[in-house]
Design an enzyme around this catalytic site. Sequence first.
Site, PDB file in Angstrom:
ATOM      1  N   GLU A  36     -18.900  39.058   5.466  1.00 41.24           N
ATOM      2  CA  GLU A  36     -18.269  39.368   4.180  1.00 41.24           C
ATOM      3  C   GLU A  36     -17.641  40.752   4.272  1.00 41.24           C
ATOM      4  O   GLU A  36     -18.294  41.727   4.670  1.00 41.24           O
ATOM      5  CB  GLU A  36     -19.297  39.338   3.050  1.00 41.24           C
ATOM      6  CG  GLU A  36     -18.797  39.857   1.711  1.00 41.24           C
ATOM      7  CD  GLU A  36     -17.559  39.134   1.197  1.00 41.24           C
ATOM      8  OE1 GLU A  36     -16.611  39.816   0.750  1.00 41.24           O
ATOM      9  OE2 GLU A  36     -17.533  37.892   1.247  1.00 41.24           O
ATOM     10  N   GLY A  41     -22.163  38.641  -2.466  1.00 40.38           N
ATOM     11  CA  GLY A  41     -22.442  37.734  -3.573  1.00 40.38           C
ATOM     12  C   GLY A  41     -21.194  37.034  -4.077  1.00 40.38           C
ATOM     13  O   GLY A  41     -21.267  36.119  -4.889  1.00 40.38           O
ATOM     14  N   GLY A  42     -20.017  37.496  -3.608  1.00 35.83           N
ATOM     15  CA  GLY A  42     -18.770  36.857  -4.012  1.00 35.83           C
ATOM     16  C   GLY A  42     -18.168  37.478  -5.264  1.00 35.83           C
ATOM     17  O   GLY A  42     -18.655  38.474  -5.811  1.00 35.83           O
ATOM     18  N   CYS A  44     -17.899  36.205  -8.351  1.00 34.40           N
ATOM     19  CA  CYS A  44     -18.539  35.946  -9.646  1.00 34.40           C
ATOM     20  C   CYS A  44     -19.408  37.109 -10.138  1.00 34.40           C
ATOM     21  O   CYS A  44     -19.217  37.584 -11.246  1.00 34.40           O
ATOM     22  CB  CYS A  44     -19.343  34.646  -9.595  1.00 34.40           C
ATOM     23  SG  CYS A  44     -20.182  34.278 -11.154  1.00 34.40           S
ATOM     24  N   HIS A 445     -32.955  20.690 -36.493  1.00 33.23           N
ATOM     25  CA  HIS A 445     -32.273  21.370 -37.590  1.00 33.23           C
ATOM     26  C   HIS A 445     -32.789  22.821 -37.599  1.00 33.23           C
ATOM     27  O   HIS A 445     -33.978  23.054 -37.423  1.00 33.23           O
ATOM     28  CB  HIS A 445     -32.660  20.665 -38.891  1.00 33.23           C
ATOM     29  CG  HIS A 445     -32.019  21.218 -40.120  1.00 33.23           C
ATOM     30  ND1 HIS A 445     -30.695  21.079 -40.394  1.00 33.23           N
ATOM     31  CD2 HIS A 445     -32.560  21.913 -41.156  1.00 33.23           C
ATOM     32  CE1 HIS A 445     -30.432  21.624 -41.561  1.00 33.23           C
ATOM     33  NE2 HIS A 445     -31.542  22.146 -42.049  1.00 33.23           N
TER      34      HIS A 445
END
Length: 465
Positions: A36, A41-42, A44, A445
């Site tokens: 890398e 981690g890229g 994102c 609800h």
Amino acid sequence: MAEPEHLDVLVLGSGQAGNLIAWHMAKSGSRTALVERRWIGGSCPNIACMPSKNEVWSARIAHLVHHAGQFGTLTTPGKTDMAQVRQRKRDMVAGEVAAFRAGFKSSGAELIEGSGRFIAPKALEVQLNAGGTRILTGDTVFLNIGTHSAMPPIAGLEAAKPLTHIDILEIDYVPSHLIVLGGGYVGLEFAQAYRRFGSRVTVIESAPQIIGREDADSAEAITQILSDEGIRILTSANVVKVEGQSGRTITLTLRGAAGEERLEASDILVATGRVPNTAGIGLETAGVALDSRGYIQVNDRLETTAPDVWALGECAGSPQFTHVSVDDFRIVRDNLAGGHRSTTDRLTPSCVFTDPPLAHVGLRERDAQRQGIPVRVAKMPTGAVVRTHTTGEKLGFMKALVGEDDRILGFTMIGAEAGEVMAAVQTAMLAGLPYRKLRDAVIAHLTMAEGLGPLLENVPPRAAV
């Protein structure tokens, strides 16, 4: 020249899929290394999804403070401290990167920080960030090299040094007037965030509508929501010239239906699409073919044209979402183990993190019309969901497309918690349930998902044969 080092598995690119495949193969006993050049981690966790949503959330807090009086809380006029917004983002990113580094350490996969270039099939020359060179070969190679921002060929634009999605996350000031080129996901999220931070904002989109892949009613609703917040949105408008420099003073000349117009601003953000990171890394030497758009050519198993070389994530032309990259990893992992997974049969959701968000899964109404698929459409204002009576978050709508066999074929929602409501519908779609099962479910609800009951009550009956 460095001596070649042989590995069982060689991964180029530290995106989501690349990390996961490296860790998986290393834990399975394969000698594995991942190369890398910058973003551990890229994109994102570093420069895309997570940091942008971090700042979008800061902008939402600013918006809530500004409107706190509606809820009975009295505040003095708020002011955005962009340096603190940026620091909050940076702190989160640092924590994410540390977690990824820990993943390499615990898995046994080697993380090599440097720039890789193929010098032969399944052989990389790596210029190390710390200096020096390594030559790596692998029995199996995985490519997860991602994309970068496109720069449209507009006169003067590149010289104006415009902001990209990376740059805008690092500014420590509120632009007086931000022009956003591009009305897609990225452009709209930043447009709303910076309007809420205090900027005057103009969005310029060359197509007839923003978020062009969505149905017209979705685009119209988001346009109205953003316009009501004071954002100017220009569609069918083409920028022909840019003068000046972003961060100081810039002037745009654009042409639209009303003729030519000149706009002055302080900053410009380019968010007009993505380009794959496939140039200049020797893929042709590796025997890896590209398609007409420059993406890596793969089959539905994510195999490239080179033996034992796989491509995952955006570089392979997969939808540009982190969750798809993760699924690419699962497909490759299972196929390596003898499975028969394919990219052609997955149900891919999407979410635009405007406020309120736009979430979608499955078939869109216009695509059903184009493909001649008969559908019954149920639609309901988000404000009809009882929970919104307590929160005041009434903007948007819910829409479901139901097929002749009573299965849900598509779902779109603009409204608070739209992504979570969409996930419930996606689950029903994956299970192949008839819409009545979800319509008649006992849903808690007060939740936003409770609105699915009354929405699906509106499904028209089958057409008489």
